[in-house]
Design an enzyme around this catalytic site. Structure first.
Site, short mmCIF file in Angstrom:
data_model
loop_
_atom_site.label_atom_id
_atom_site.label_comp_id
_atom_site.label_asym_id
_atom_site.label_seq_id
_atom_site.Cartn_x
_atom_site.Cartn_y
_atom_site.Cartn_z
N HIS A 1 8.38 -2.53 7.66
CA HIS A 1 7.44 -3.00 8.50
C HIS A 1 7.13 -2.19 9.67
O HIS A 1 5.91 -2.36 10.19
CB HIS A 1 8.54 -4.27 9.51
N LYS B 1 14.88 -20.70 5.40
CA LYS B 1 15.07 -19.56 4.66
C LYS B 1 16.48 -19.04 5.11
O LYS B 1 16.92 -17.96 4.69
CB LYS B 1 14.05 -18.48 5.51
N ARG C 1 3.70 -4.30 -1.08
CA ARG C 1 4.75 -3.55 -2.03
C ARG C 1 4.35 -3.31 -3.38
O ARG C 1 3.17 -3.08 -3.61
CB ARG C 1 6.25 -3.82 -1.64
N SER D 1 13.84 -6.70 3.81
CA SER D 1 15.03 -7.11 4.63
C SER D 1 16.16 -7.60 3.64
O SER D 1 17.26 -7.43 4.04
CB SER D 1 14.50 -8.25 5.40
P1 ADP Z 1 8.18 -12.98 4.84
O1 ADP Z 1 9.49 -13.53 4.67
O2 ADP Z 1 7.07 -13.61 5.59
O3 ADP Z 1 7.65 -12.30 3.54
P2 ADP Z 1 9.01 -10.04 5.70
O4 ADP Z 1 9.79 -10.15 7.00
O5 ADP Z 1 9.96 -10.11 4.44
O6 ADP Z 1 8.43 -11.71 5.98
O7 ADP Z 1 7.68 -9.34 5.58
C1 ADP Z 1 6.77 -9.60 6.22
C2 ADP Z 1 5.61 -8.66 5.87
O8 ADP Z 1 5.82 -7.39 5.99
C3 ADP Z 1 5.07 -9.08 4.47
O9 ADP Z 1 3.71 -9.16 4.25
C4 ADP Z 1 5.78 -8.04 3.49
O10 ADP Z 1 5.27 -7.88 2.20
C5 ADP Z 1 5.75 -6.88 4.50
N1 ADP Z 1 6.92 -5.90 4.32
C6 ADP Z 1 8.10 -5.98 4.03
N2 ADP Z 1 8.64 -4.97 3.92
C7 ADP Z 1 7.77 -4.01 3.54
C8 ADP Z 1 7.66 -2.51 3.17
N3 ADP Z 1 8.85 -2.13 2.95
N4 ADP Z 1 6.64 -1.98 3.25
C9 ADP Z 1 5.52 -2.60 3.32
N5 ADP Z 1 5.28 -4.05 3.75
C10 ADP Z 1 6.49 -4.47 3.64
#
Ligand code: ADP
Length: 183
Positions: free
Chosen positions: A29, A53, A102, A140
């Site tokens: 992130h 969630k 990703r 995460s």
């Molecule tokens: P959500 O539950 O909305 O998917 P996340 O916190 O998991 O929220 O992710 C928020 C955003 O960050 C999403 O667009 C996700 O694809 C992106 N994201 C999460 N991990 C990575 C990573 N390792 N590299 C790039 N983008 C990421």
């Protein structure tokens, strides 16, 4: 006078809203935020309040981690929102939703969400940034699973986040010891 561009506000410059669960925030992130700051004047990390969630960290805990990590970066703000993302974005004057991509597995969901958000508010665009090669496998969810099972997540999340995870899972917080050849 130059015409005001999309996503520009006379007081705020170009603003992107980066929504997500951030449960917890990872270097994947953070990498997206840092790269977005090359394009936008301000990035607002918007934590979605979604009890369905069943998050590990409360919204307050997630906000506190993000705010601490970006305390020296005034153009990164943290906020939380309930309900429809497009309604939240409309209140901030931002015109761009930022999301990270990703593997191809992210694409279908993101494509549907971006299309739905566009249909709900035609003034908003979603901008996707590709993950960096160092973080394409970081989510995460896997960070939580690995920590819970006792694996190390150094280099994938900031130390503060690694500590908070260990506290949640009631794991001992130890300093990593270097193993030398004499051991
Ligand atoms: P959500 O539950 O909305 O998917 P996340 O916190 O998991 O929220 O992710 C928020 C955003 O960050 C999403 O667009 C996700 O694809 C992106 N994201 C999460 N991990 C990575 C990573 N390792 N590299 C790039 N983008 C990421």
């Amino acid at each position: 006078m130059a015409k005001k561009k999309k996503g520009e506000d006379k007081n705020m410059g170009k603003v992107a809203i980066y929504p997500g669960s951030f449960d917890p925030i990872t270097y994947g992130h953070i990498d997206i935020v840092e790269r977005a700051l090359e394009i936008f004047d301000k990035v607002i990390i918007a934590i979605a309040e979604n009890a369905e969630k069943r998050p590990l960290f409360s919204v307050e805990e997630r906000l506190q981690m993000v705010r601490t990590l970006f305390k020296d970066t005034p153009n990164v703000l943290a906020d939380s929102f309930k309900g429809l993302l497009v309604n939240y974005v409309a209140k901030t004057n931002a015109k761009v939703i930022l999301r990270g991509l990703r593997a191809t597995s992210d694409f279908e969901y993101e494509f549907h969400m971006a299309s739905m958000n566009r249909s709900l508010n035609t003034h908003l665009d979603t901008l996707f940034m590709m993950t960096s090669k160092d973080y394409f496998f970081v989510s995460s969810r896997t960070i939580k699973e690995v920590t819970k099972l006792g694996g190390g997540v150094e280099g994938l999340v900031p130390d503060l986040v690694a500590r908070r995870l260990k506290e949640k899972f009631k794991l001992p917080i130890t300093k990593k010891r270097q193993i030398s050849w004499d051991d």
